[in-house]
Write a protein that holds these residues in place. Sequence first.
Motif, PDB file in Angstrom:
ATOM      1  N   THR A   1       9.805 -20.810 -16.990  1.00 47.24           N
ATOM      2  CA  THR A   1       9.391 -19.582 -16.151  1.00 47.24           C
ATOM      3  C   THR A   1       8.756 -19.891 -14.832  1.00 47.24           C
ATOM      4  O   THR A   1       7.694 -20.756 -14.960  1.00 47.24           O
ATOM      5  CB  THR A   1       8.447 -18.755 -16.717  1.00 47.24           C
ATOM      6  OG1 THR A   1       8.636 -18.407 -18.192  1.00 47.24           O
ATOM      7  CG2 THR A   1       7.917 -17.382 -16.211  1.00 47.24           C
ATOM      8  N   GLU A   2       9.276 -19.702 -13.835  1.00 45.92           N
ATOM      9  CA  GLU A   2       8.967 -20.327 -12.415  1.00 45.92           C
ATOM     10  C   GLU A   2       7.834 -19.174 -11.952  1.00 45.92           C
ATOM     11  O   GLU A   2       8.106 -18.180 -11.712  1.00 45.92           O
ATOM     12  CB  GLU A   2      10.118 -20.551 -11.404  1.00 45.92           C
ATOM     13  CG  GLU A   2       9.867 -21.047 -10.211  1.00 45.92           C
ATOM     14  CD  GLU A   2      11.084 -21.454  -9.471  1.00 45.92           C
ATOM     15  OE1 GLU A   2      11.057 -21.825  -8.336  1.00 45.92           O
ATOM     16  OE2 GLU A   2      12.071 -21.298  -9.892  1.00 45.92           O
ATOM     17  N   PRO A   3       6.608 -20.122 -11.730  1.00 46.06           N
ATOM     18  CA  PRO A   3       5.623 -18.998 -10.922  1.00 46.06           C
ATOM     19  C   PRO A   3       5.845 -18.932  -9.669  1.00 46.06           C
ATOM     20  O   PRO A   3       6.766 -19.634  -8.997  1.00 46.06           O
ATOM     21  CB  PRO A   3       4.235 -20.201 -11.315  1.00 46.06           C
ATOM     22  CG  PRO A   3       4.655 -21.298 -11.368  1.00 46.06           C
ATOM     23  CD  PRO A   3       6.197 -21.331 -11.999  1.00 46.06           C
ATOM     24  N   GLN A   4       5.148 -18.262  -8.932  1.00 44.52           N
ATOM     25  CA  GLN A   4       5.383 -17.939  -7.480  1.00 44.52           C
ATOM     26  C   GLN A   4       4.835 -19.175  -6.848  1.00 44.52           C
ATOM     27  O   GLN A   4       3.936 -18.896  -6.127  1.00 44.52           O
ATOM     28  CB  GLN A   4       4.488 -16.702  -6.925  1.00 44.52           C
ATOM     29  CG  GLN A   4       5.110 -15.525  -7.842  1.00 44.52           C
ATOM     30  CD  GLN A   4       6.599 -14.834  -7.253  1.00 44.52           C
ATOM     31  OE1 GLN A   4       7.138 -15.519  -6.518  1.00 44.52           O
ATOM     32  NE2 GLN A   4       6.851 -13.769  -7.693  1.00 44.52           N
ATOM     33  N   GLU A   5       5.708 -19.920  -6.583  1.00 46.74           N
ATOM     34  CA  GLU A   5       5.391 -21.165  -5.944  1.00 46.74           C
ATOM     35  C   GLU A   5       6.422 -21.662  -4.754  1.00 46.74           C
ATOM     36  O   GLU A   5       7.699 -21.497  -5.123  1.00 46.74           O
ATOM     37  CB  GLU A   5       5.247 -22.557  -6.686  1.00 46.74           C
ATOM     38  CG  GLU A   5       4.181 -22.305  -7.745  1.00 46.74           C
ATOM     39  CD  GLU A   5       2.975 -22.623  -7.343  1.00 46.74           C
ATOM     40  OE1 GLU A   5       2.523 -22.969  -6.150  1.00 46.74           O
ATOM     41  OE2 GLU A   5       1.982 -22.184  -8.100  1.00 46.74           O
ATOM     42  N   GLY A   6       6.129 -21.676  -3.763  1.00 43.79           N
ATOM     43  CA  GLY A   6       7.181 -21.984  -2.405  1.00 43.79           C
ATOM     44  C   GLY A   6       7.980 -23.022  -2.587  1.00 43.79           C
ATOM     45  O   GLY A   6       9.243 -23.145  -2.933  1.00 43.79           O
ATOM     46  N   GLN A   7       7.451 -24.117  -2.433  1.00 50.63           N
ATOM     47  CA  GLN A   7       8.043 -25.350  -2.408  1.00 50.63           C
ATOM     48  C   GLN A   7       8.352 -25.997  -3.853  1.00 50.63           C
ATOM     49  O   GLN A   7       7.369 -26.138  -4.660  1.00 50.63           O
ATOM     50  CB  GLN A   7       7.358 -26.320  -1.468  1.00 50.63           C
ATOM     51  CG  GLN A   7       7.944 -27.690  -1.106  1.00 50.63           C
ATOM     52  CD  GLN A   7       7.743 -28.051   0.117  1.00 50.63           C
ATOM     53  OE1 GLN A   7       6.772 -27.560   0.912  1.00 50.63           O
ATOM     54  NE2 GLN A   7       8.222 -29.139   0.664  1.00 50.63           N
ATOM     55  N   ARG A   8       9.569 -26.653  -3.839  1.00 47.17           N
ATOM     56  CA  ARG A   8       9.483 -27.478  -5.207  1.00 47.17           C
ATOM     57  C   ARG A   8      10.167 -28.875  -4.919  1.00 47.17           C
ATOM     58  O   ARG A   8      11.001 -29.030  -4.126  1.00 47.17           O
ATOM     59  CB  ARG A   8      10.638 -26.697  -5.911  1.00 47.17           C
ATOM     60  CG  ARG A   8      10.976 -27.406  -7.209  1.00 47.17           C
ATOM     61  CD  ARG A   8      12.323 -26.839  -8.035  1.00 47.17           C
ATOM     62  NE  ARG A   8      11.918 -25.316  -8.315  1.00 47.17           N
ATOM     63  CZ  ARG A   8      12.984 -24.475  -8.930  1.00 47.17           C
ATOM     64  NH1 ARG A   8      13.964 -25.048  -9.407  1.00 47.17           N
ATOM     65  NH2 ARG A   8      12.747 -23.294  -9.367  1.00 47.17           N
TER      66      ARG A   8
END
Length: 180
Positions: free
Chosen positions: A167-174
């Motif tokens: 589940t990907e949280p609302q994070e911009g960069q990866r």
Amino acid sequence: MSTFVAQRLINLMLDSLITSKTRLKLLIKFFVSASNQGYLRGLADEFQESTNAIRKELNQLEEAGYLTKKSEKNKIFYSANTQHSLFKPLQNLIHTFLGIEDVVDQVLSRSGDVQSVSLIGDYAKGLDSGLIKVLILGQDLNQAYLLQLAQKVAEKLNKEIKLYFNTEPQEGQRVILYTK
């Protein structure tokens, strides 16, 4: 030599070789991920440092060839020079300094069918905030093991680790650390 001892040696080495905390912050920012970039005033705000201190370090790193710069809309953006012969070794050194390599190695060894491991949050942006956020995607993940492992690694690194599963949280960069 254990990875903990190796990491402590690298931390000591970086602290003695790089006496400027500003320079270390910039190296972390630009070498944790090749896609990271920044401009003078934005970096000064991000690091809560004076623009003069940031400018001095940016100029020295750019003159040495470690950073490149480009002009966009009245701003000069800096990023890591991925063509520099020391780019990969510096990036590996920064990853080891931050403890990223330990997390990835241990996650992959006994944790199920891991498809990818990504760094998200502050560390993906090159900020050593003390909170390492890791996104793990895969099937039949041994979440109990991974959470226990994260706690042990966090104690060893003296940092907090937060895991996200499928589940990907609302994070911009990866920053992708591993893909199958």
